[in-house]
Scaffold this motif. Structure first.
Motif, PDB file in Angstrom:
ATOM      1  N   VAL A  37     -11.221 -10.169  -3.723  1.00  0.00           N
ATOM      2  CA  VAL A  37     -10.063 -10.757  -3.530  1.00  0.00           C
ATOM      3  C   VAL A  37      -9.102 -10.015  -4.193  1.00  0.00           C
ATOM      4  O   VAL A  37      -9.094  -9.644  -5.345  1.00  0.00           O
ATOM      5  CB  VAL A  37     -10.085 -12.187  -4.199  1.00  0.00           C
ATOM      6  N   ASP A  38      -7.894  -9.730  -3.656  1.00  0.00           N
ATOM      7  CA  ASP A  38      -6.830  -8.862  -4.186  1.00  0.00           C
ATOM      8  C   ASP A  38      -5.643  -9.899  -4.817  1.00  0.00           C
ATOM      9  O   ASP A  38      -5.343 -10.535  -3.963  1.00  0.00           O
ATOM     10  CB  ASP A  38      -6.210  -8.004  -2.953  1.00  0.00           C
ATOM     11  N   PHE A  39      -5.620  -9.935  -5.970  1.00  0.00           N
ATOM     12  CA  PHE A  39      -4.697 -10.893  -6.565  1.00  0.00           C
ATOM     13  C   PHE A  39      -3.283 -10.221  -6.754  1.00  0.00           C
ATOM     14  O   PHE A  39      -2.490 -10.814  -7.328  1.00  0.00           O
ATOM     15  CB  PHE A  39      -5.091 -11.483  -7.946  1.00  0.00           C
ATOM     16  N   ASP A  40      -3.068  -8.839  -6.279  1.00  0.00           N
ATOM     17  CA  ASP A  40      -1.829  -8.234  -6.765  1.00  0.00           C
ATOM     18  C   ASP A  40      -0.950  -8.569  -5.688  1.00  0.00           C
ATOM     19  O   ASP A  40      -0.451  -7.643  -4.805  1.00  0.00           O
ATOM     20  CB  ASP A  40      -2.139  -6.741  -6.721  1.00  0.00           C
ATOM     21  N   VAL A  41      -0.200  -9.922  -5.602  1.00  0.00           N
ATOM     22  CA  VAL A  41       0.608 -10.253  -4.625  1.00  0.00           C
ATOM     23  C   VAL A  41       1.930  -9.313  -4.603  1.00  0.00           C
ATOM     24  O   VAL A  41       2.494  -9.363  -5.999  1.00  0.00           O
ATOM     25  CB  VAL A  41       1.015 -11.802  -4.739  1.00  0.00           C
ATOM     26  N   GLY A  42       2.183  -8.765  -3.751  1.00  0.00           N
ATOM     27  CA  GLY A  42       3.647  -8.066  -3.478  1.00  0.00           C
ATOM     28  C   GLY A  42       3.370  -6.507  -3.679  1.00  0.00           C
ATOM     29  O   GLY A  42       4.144  -5.935  -3.249  1.00  0.00           O
ATOM     30  N   LEU A  43       2.112  -6.270  -4.319  1.00  0.00           N
ATOM     31  CA  LEU A  43       2.042  -4.741  -4.491  1.00  0.00           C
ATOM     32  C   LEU A  43       0.451  -4.681  -4.139  1.00  0.00           C
ATOM     33  O   LEU A  43      -0.337  -4.111  -4.951  1.00  0.00           O
ATOM     34  CB  LEU A  43       2.105  -4.418  -6.012  1.00  0.00           C
ATOM     35  N   ARG A  44      -0.169  -5.293  -3.091  1.00  0.00           N
ATOM     36  CA  ARG A  44      -1.426  -5.074  -2.749  1.00  0.00           C
ATOM     37  C   ARG A  44      -1.904  -3.364  -2.357  1.00  0.00           C
ATOM     38  O   ARG A  44      -1.242  -2.700  -1.991  1.00  0.00           O
ATOM     39  CB  ARG A  44      -1.883  -6.092  -1.626  1.00  0.00           C
ATOM     40  N   ASN A  45      -3.168  -3.256  -2.957  1.00  0.00           N
ATOM     41  CA  ASN A  45      -3.614  -2.054  -2.608  1.00  0.00           C
ATOM     42  C   ASN A  45      -5.044  -1.957  -2.292  1.00  0.00           C
ATOM     43  O   ASN A  45      -5.518  -0.955  -1.792  1.00  0.00           O
ATOM     44  CB  ASN A  45      -3.177  -0.947  -3.581  1.00  0.00           C
ATOM     45  N   LEU A  46      -5.582  -3.058  -2.407  1.00  0.00           N
ATOM     46  CA  LEU A  46      -7.239  -3.040  -2.116  1.00  0.00           C
ATOM     47  C   LEU A  46      -7.554  -2.866  -0.777  1.00  0.00           C
ATOM     48  O   LEU A  46      -8.510  -2.105  -0.423  1.00  0.00           O
ATOM     49  CB  LEU A  46      -7.757  -4.323  -2.663  1.00  0.00           C
ATOM     50  N   ASP A  47      -6.638  -3.499   0.213  1.00  0.00           N
ATOM     51  CA  ASP A  47      -6.859  -3.196   1.610  1.00  0.00           C
ATOM     52  C   ASP A  47      -6.733  -1.513   1.863  1.00  0.00           C
ATOM     53  O   ASP A  47      -7.711  -0.993   2.772  1.00  0.00           O
ATOM     54  CB  ASP A  47      -5.621  -3.894   2.285  1.00  0.00           C
ATOM     55  N   LEU A  48      -5.800  -0.795   1.262  1.00  0.00           N
ATOM     56  CA  LEU A  48      -5.780   0.548   1.516  1.00  0.00           C
ATOM     57  C   LEU A  48      -6.936   1.324   1.051  1.00  0.00           C
ATOM     58  O   LEU A  48      -7.358   1.887   1.617  1.00  0.00           O
ATOM     59  CB  LEU A  48      -4.587   1.016   0.766  1.00  0.00           C
ATOM     60  N   ILE A  49      -7.702   0.898  -0.189  1.00  0.00           N
ATOM     61  CA  ILE A  49      -8.557   1.545  -0.653  1.00  0.00           C
ATOM     62  C   ILE A  49      -9.857   1.109  -0.068  1.00  0.00           C
ATOM     63  O   ILE A  49     -10.826   2.106   0.131  1.00  0.00           O
ATOM     64  CB  ILE A  49      -8.746   1.060  -2.305  1.00  0.00           C
ATOM     65  N   MET A  50      -9.952  -0.045   0.618  1.00  0.00           N
ATOM     66  CA  MET A  50     -11.109  -0.385   1.317  1.00  0.00           C
ATOM     67  C   MET A  50     -10.862   0.040   2.872  1.00  0.00           C
ATOM     68  O   MET A  50     -11.693  -0.147   3.722  1.00  0.00           O
ATOM     69  CB  MET A  50     -11.210  -1.896   1.503  1.00  0.00           C
ATOM     70  N   GLY A  51      -9.668   0.902   3.106  1.00  0.00           N
ATOM     71  CA  GLY A  51      -9.393   1.123   4.483  1.00  0.00           C
ATOM     72  C   GLY A  51      -9.224   0.024   5.520  1.00  0.00           C
ATOM     73  O   GLY A  51      -9.667   0.474   6.912  1.00  0.00           O
ATOM     74  N   ALA A  52      -8.970  -0.973   5.188  1.00  0.00           N
ATOM     75  CA  ALA A  52      -8.690  -2.056   6.097  1.00  0.00           C
ATOM     76  C   ALA A  52      -7.319  -2.544   6.307  1.00  0.00           C
ATOM     77  O   ALA A  52      -6.970  -3.459   6.903  1.00  0.00           O
ATOM     78  CB  ALA A  52      -9.410  -3.433   5.600  1.00  0.00           C
ATOM     79  N   GLU A  53      -6.413  -1.567   5.789  1.00  0.00           N
ATOM     80  CA  GLU A  53      -4.754  -1.732   6.003  1.00  0.00           C
ATOM     81  C   GLU A  53      -4.300  -2.222   7.266  1.00  0.00           C
ATOM     82  O   GLU A  53      -3.371  -2.794   7.450  1.00  0.00           O
ATOM     83  CB  GLU A  53      -4.141  -0.620   5.278  1.00  0.00           C
TER      84      GLU A  53
END
Lengths: 271, 90
Positions: A37-53
């Motif tokens: 779960v990415d909690f960095d609202v407004g500056l998300r990056n976990l999607d990018l690191i996971m390749g799901a952006e």
């Protein structure tokens, strides 16, 4: 009932998101159901690191506000069918998260998944506090460097005071994960040693991740390093850390400097 | 480290650049306003909702944003009229 693990640090740029992806994928590889779960609202990056952006449709804020179902917002990993991602919203700010909303989402994830990893934003404000609020365990990501260790100490204080467990008189189980460890610099006495870090923070060690090109390459490709190159140094360290997180009693070996003839000649540092 | 690793190393930065360009182009364009794929999703759903009641539990939406083409997949399970009374009875 699944376990909720917050990955936090206080300081930014120490490797929270990378570690969330790597540890989560490492646990999911063993067949456990894992939600990140990415909690960095407004500056998300976990999607990018996971390749799901490219595949984000709904996010955490949509679920909390009721505009999407949790099952609709969860993105299943294309490589591992036991691994899921709940992205943060990119267009809202952190005030869009409510404590009640987060509590409900975490409770529902906990009932479906074996592990829920909460990737905390940097800082000690609302977003970081909500990410740790319902955690059972915490991974404190620390670089062997003065400001990072100081901020980790601050975060440890918050984990012991502001979490639901703490308020109920229990303790959040804490682990320090040292990242970007440079064996060559440590051996030259230019960097805080592992013993220094552990003594100052007096928190058990989950693992030591060496500074490595592998991690950068994995981020570039959008794949957790434990999935894309599980046999390389940093990935092995993450895989072992994940086993310790699951309760296995594995000794931690401090990486040492290994220089070959060519490395010496070219002045390269070994990972 | 093998020679293969050296080649692999070289190829990751262009992949990163391409992924970022694609993502940022989308994010800049959609800043403050929903993107075309989201608008399509909302409108298609509205049209279907006019004819059948959409149960959120039987709805999956997936997207894949590409450089030259994006795909939008809406998977809705519509209950058959004949099955409905049975379900009500159960």
């Amino acid at each position: 009932m699944g376990k909720v693990v917050v990955v936090t640090s206080g300081k930014g740029g120490v490797g929270k998101t990378t570690s969330t992806a790597a540890l989560g994928a490492a646990v999911a590889r063993t067949g456990k159901k894992v939600a990140l779960v990415d909690f960095d609202v407004g500056l998300r990056n976990l999607d990018l690191i996971m390749g799901a952006e490219r595949r984000v449709v709904f996010d955490l804020v949509n679920v909390i506000q009721g505009t999407a179902k949790l099952s609709q917002a969860l993105i299943r990993d294309k490589r591992l069918e036991t691994l899921y991602l709940l992205p943060a919203s990119q267009t809202r700010d952190k005030d869009a998260l409510t404590e009640e909303g987060v509590e409900e989402v975490i409770a529902r994830l906990r009932s479906v998944f074996d592990y829920v990893f909460c990737d905390s934003p940097a800082g000690i404000e609302r977003g970081a506090q909500l990410a740790m609020r319902f955690a059972d365990e915490a991974v404190i990501v620390t670089n062997p460097e003065v400001s990072s260790v100081r901020d980790s100490d601050r975060i440890i204080g918050l984990l012991d005071a502001r979490t639901m467990k703490a308020e109920q008189g229990e303790l959040v189980q804490k682990h320090v994960l040292v990242t970007r460890y440079d064996a060559a610099r440590a051996s030259r006495g230019e960097m805080l040693s592992i013993d220094d870090v552990l003594e100052i923070l007096s928190t058990p060690l989950l693992g030591i991740i060496p500074e490595s090109q592998d991690v950068l390459r994995a981020s570039n490709l959008g794949s957790p390093v434990t999935l894309s190159e599980p046999l390389n140094g940093a990935a092995k360290a993450y895989l072992e850390a994940a086993r310790r997180l699951e309760g296995e009693d594995l000794p931690v070996v401090v990486p040492f400097e290994r220089k070959g003839f060519l490395d010496r000649l070219l002045g390269r540092r070994a990972a | 480290m093998s020679i293969l690793d050296l080649f692999k190393r070289r190829t990751s930065a262009p992949v990163a650049r391409e992924r970022l360009q694609l993502l940022l182009a989308y994010e800049r364009q959609s800043r403050g306003q929903p993107d075309l794929v989201s608008i399509l999703r909302e409108e298609i759903m509205a049209v279907i909702a006019k004819h059948v009641q959409i149960d959120q539990d039987y709805l999956q939406v997936s997207m894949d944003r590409g450089a030259t083409m994006s795909t939008l997949e809406i998977d809705i399970q519509i209950p058959n009229k004949s099955a409905a009374p049975l379900a009500m009875a159960g």
